[in-house]
Design an enzyme around this catalytic site. Structure first.
Site, PDB file in Angstrom:
ATOM      1  N   ALA A   1       0.811 -42.083  -4.203  1.00 11.45           N
ATOM      2  CA  ALA A   1      -0.445 -42.735  -3.811  1.00 11.45           C
ATOM      3  C   ALA A   1      -0.669 -42.644  -2.315  1.00 11.45           C
ATOM      4  O   ALA A   1      -1.789 -42.390  -1.845  1.00 11.45           O
ATOM      5  CB  ALA A   1      -0.428 -44.188  -4.263  1.00 11.45           C
TER       6      ALA A   1
ATOM      7  N   ARG B   1       9.289 -24.907  -8.109  1.00 13.89           N
ATOM      8  CA  ARG B   1      10.001 -25.295  -6.887  1.00 13.89           C
ATOM      9  C   ARG B   1      10.313 -24.067  -6.036  1.00 13.89           C
ATOM     10  O   ARG B   1      10.170 -24.085  -4.817  1.00 13.89           O
ATOM     11  CB  ARG B   1      11.310 -25.996  -7.240  1.00 13.89           C
TER      12      ARG B   1
ATOM     13  N   THR C   1      13.262 -42.326  -5.667  1.00  9.91           N
ATOM     14  CA  THR C   1      13.712 -41.217  -6.512  1.00  9.91           C
ATOM     15  C   THR C   1      15.184 -40.921  -6.278  1.00  9.91           C
ATOM     16  O   THR C   1      15.939 -40.648  -7.218  1.00  9.91           O
ATOM     17  CB  THR C   1      12.862 -39.958  -6.244  1.00  9.91           C
TER      18      THR C   1
ATOM     19  N   GLY D   1       7.825 -40.605  -6.573  1.00 11.73           N
ATOM     20  CA  GLY D   1       7.342 -41.651  -7.460  1.00 11.73           C
ATOM     21  C   GLY D   1       5.934 -42.081  -7.123  1.00 11.73           C
ATOM     22  O   GLY D   1       5.279 -41.538  -6.220  1.00 11.73           O
ATOM     23  N   GLY D   2       5.461 -43.095  -7.867  1.00 10.05           N
ATOM     24  CA  GLY D   2       4.066 -43.507  -7.747  1.00 10.05           C
ATOM     25  C   GLY D   2       3.666 -44.036  -6.392  1.00 10.05           C
ATOM     26  O   GLY D   2       2.553 -43.779  -5.923  1.00 10.05           O
TER      27      GLY D   2
ATOM     28  N   LEU E   1      17.412 -31.297  -6.915  1.00 14.05           N
ATOM     29  CA  LEU E   1      16.226 -30.611  -6.390  1.00 14.05           C
ATOM     30  C   LEU E   1      16.516 -29.161  -6.032  1.00 14.05           C
ATOM     31  O   LEU E   1      16.173 -28.686  -4.942  1.00 14.05           O
ATOM     32  CB  LEU E   1      15.661 -31.354  -5.173  1.00 14.05           C
TER      33      LEU E   1
ATOM     34  N   ASP F   1      17.247 -41.584  -9.589  1.00 16.02           N
ATOM     35  CA  ASP F   1      17.527 -40.357 -10.344  1.00 16.02           C
ATOM     36  C   ASP F   1      18.684 -39.539  -9.792  1.00 16.02           C
ATOM     37  O   ASP F   1      19.203 -38.664 -10.496  1.00 16.02           O
ATOM     38  CB  ASP F   1      16.274 -39.472 -10.385  1.00 16.02           C
TER      39      ASP F   1
ATOM     40  N   GLU G   1       0.827  -1.204   0.000  1.00 15.98           N
ATOM     41  CA  GLU G   1       0.000   0.000   0.000  1.00 15.98           C
ATOM     42  C   GLU G   1       0.867   1.263   0.000  1.00 15.98           C
ATOM     43  O   GLU G   1       0.588   2.222  -0.719  1.00 15.98           O
ATOM     44  CB  GLU G   1      -0.923   0.002   1.226  1.00 15.98           C
TER      45      GLU G   1
END
Length: 588
Positions: free
Chosen positions: A338, A227, A239, A333-334, A247, A243, A86
């Site tokens: 989940a 990120r 991961t 990952g999956g 990150l 990989d 402001e």
């Protein structure tokens, strides 16, 4: 409106310049709403510019428009404690501010005696303020609206005083830009985004596990930006093993989110990019007792280990909530995806779909088993949007609506009626941590400039206690680099940036830290706190009002200045404040 369901109580203006609510109804028609909505959306767009630069903090933007529709000034809050949006907009508008309308995406956070935003609007002669949404934090909600109306400023809140379909759409933009603080205000978990990249046939890797690269370079740059808007990034053990990611947000600007690895068994490699802490820290969360020898190895590298009795996404997210995180970015990952979805901690999904097909019966998919056997059980995304980035398609949407920003808080009498043993007027322990908390001004990060004597006997101004504290690590060291560190910390735009600079240099170049730092740091903090609570009467009064209560800095990870996760911390910040409280009471 589809995305968020909540109710806001009608709050009418108390301005003596007009009858409450009625003139607004008569003078603001649907044609005006188009322009009003455009200004509010612009305020939200400005507010979003600060996302990821200094986190966590709410995002504020302001647009000042004259009665003729001319935009006279704009501004956005860089970080909590810096010049308010402001005030920036008013300085930009100059004399055009008088009798103009200010549009803000979020009610000013009028707290801890800092009335800068409200005072700036009043003193500039702003005649009307349009508020996109009330402040989501209970102890701040309505404060600025009431203060402005008491000064004769007309205040219109979207959804209360202004209502129409286009106004509702504009209000949604305000909610979206501050979804992290909204989520925190109504739940015990941070706002969480699950991101994954997959092929057109729904695979995140080949059957062999090879996954570099599914998405395009342009998409990966966009991920770096995403990120950088978060406080933390979470991955699973798979991961890390598969990989070996870094990150970082190296191409996205802004701060570096802390990296978090969730691993129940700690079956992780001894050498990994995530164990390199030169740029940003890493936390490994695991099951209590898992691979003690490996924990010691990681600790020797500087990696923080946090153990849980039962490791699951909700426990971890509640811990990160207590740690002060507003937003978390999941890149797992999956299997972990989940689990996180099943735990109900994922709020939004970002799916990057690459125009590729790799096939493979055993190729992994982005989300593992959720136990669904019929399509009627499928989870529908809310408020879905699509964007093409290079050759890829970004699909995003909410898995669940944001929480109600106006939860019903029982009154003191109602609470006592439910449980007579509860006496809310007598609190034996007062916790404080983040600057936007009720007692947030006790934090060394609160924006209260102090003046301290330097080595030459002259007074120097520091933007916060944290600025002064971090700089003192390098004061007196006979090295030009150390002198430069002090100046960089002093000129940091926010306490968070000052802390980031000081901690990073201390970690990367320990030879620049003064040799007596461990023995003097408590006294350095004490002197800075004493200055702060001596020169601000309202802070002194707040501190004295806690007499009889134990003060605990509620950081779950700082075992020196904070109380720790299970009360195992030394709580030196709380101790110093209680010492100062005793000294002030003795003087009075």
């Amino acid at each position: 409106m589809g995305l968020m369901a909540f109710t806001l109580g009608t709050c009418c203006s108390t301005s003596t310049n007009r009858p409450p609510y009625m003139i607004c109804k008569a003078t603001i028609n649907n044609n005006n709403h188009v322009l009003e909505a455009a200004y509010i959306r612009r305020a939200a767009e400005l507010a979003d510019k600060s996302a990821g630069f200094t986190s966590p903090h709410p995002n504020f933007g302001c647009v000042i428009a004259t009665s003729s529709g001319h935009v006279a000034g704009e501004g956005y809050l860089y970080a909590q404690g810096t010049k308010p949006a402001e005030l920036q907009a008013i300085e930009s508008a100059g004399a055009w501010s008088r009798r103009a309308t200010a549009y803000v995406n979020l009610e000013p956070g009028d707290c801890h005696g800092d009335h800068t935003a409200v005072s700036a609007l009043v003193q500039a002669g702003i005649s009307r303020v349009v508020v996109g949404m009330r402040h989501p934090l209970q102890h701040l909600r309505g404060n600025a609206v009431r203060a402005l109306r008491s000064q004769g400023v007309q205040v219109d809140v979207l959804g209360e005083d202004l209502k129409s379909k286009i106004i509702e759409e504009a209000r949604k933009t305000c909610l979206l830009v501050n979804s992290p603080i909204i989520c925190r205000s109504a739940s015990r978990v941070p706002f969480s985004v699950l991101k994954f990249a997959m092929t057109l046939d729904g695979k995140i890797a080949c059957s062999s596990g090879h996954a570099s690269w599914i998405s395009s370079k342009k998409s990966r740059s966009r991920v770096f930006e995403l990120r950088g808007r978060s406080d933390a990034i979470i991955v699973g053990g798979n991961t890390v093993r598969r990989d070996n990611p870094r990150l970082t947000a190296r191409h996205g600007g802004g701060h570096m989110p802390v990296r978090i690895v969730m691993s129940q068994t700690l079956d992780l490699p001894e050498e990994a990019n995530l164990w390199d802490l030169s740029e940003v820290s890493t936390i490994v969360v695991t099951q209590r007792g898992a691979r003690r020898s490996f924990q010691k190895l990681l600790a020797s590298k500087g990696v923080e280990i946090v153990e849980f009795d039962i490791l699951n996404p909700r426990e971890v997210m509640e811990y990160l909530h207590d740690r002060g995180c507003l937003s978390v970015f999941w890149e797992c990952g999956g299997t972990l995806s989940a689990s996180a979805i099943s735990s109900g901690v994922i709020h939004k999904v970002f799916a990057i779909v690459a125009p590729k097909i790799i096939g493979g019966k055993n190729a992994p998919s982005p989300v593992g088993e959720l136990g669904m056997v019929e399509m009627t059980q499928a989870l529908d995304l809310i408020d879905v949007s699509y964007e093409q980035v290079g050759p890829d398609m970004f699909v995003s949407g909410f898995l669940q609506p944001l929480p109600d920003v106006t939860p019903v808080i029982p009154s003191v009498d109602e609470t006592f009626a439910i449980d007579p043993t509860v006496t809310p007027h007598e609190s034996s322990i007062i916790f404080f941590y983040k600057t936007w908390d009720l007692y947030g001004s006790f934090s060394n990060f609160s924006h209260h400039p102090i003046q301290m004597l330097d080595e030459n006997g002259d007074y120097a101004t520091w933007l916060s206690v944290e600025h002064y504290y971090q700089a003192q690590k390098f004061v007196g060291v006979d090295n030009p680099v150390a002198w430069e560190c002090v100046e960089n910390i002093k000129s940091a735009k926010s306490p968070e940036e000052a802390a980031r600079i000081g901690r990073s240099i201390q970690r990367q170049q320990p030879d620049l830290v003064r040799s007596d730092w461990d023995s003097v740091k408590i006294d350095v903090m004490y002197r800075a706190l004493k200055c702060k609570f001596s020169i601000y009467p309202h802070l002194n009064s707040m501190l004295l009002s806690t007499a009889g209560s134990v003060l605990v800095e509620a950081s779950p990870h700082d075992l020196f200045w904070g109380g720790g996760r299970d009360g195992e911390g030394l709580n030196y910040l709380g101790r110093l404040l209680m010492q100062l409280r005793s000294e002030f009471l003795g003087e009075s």
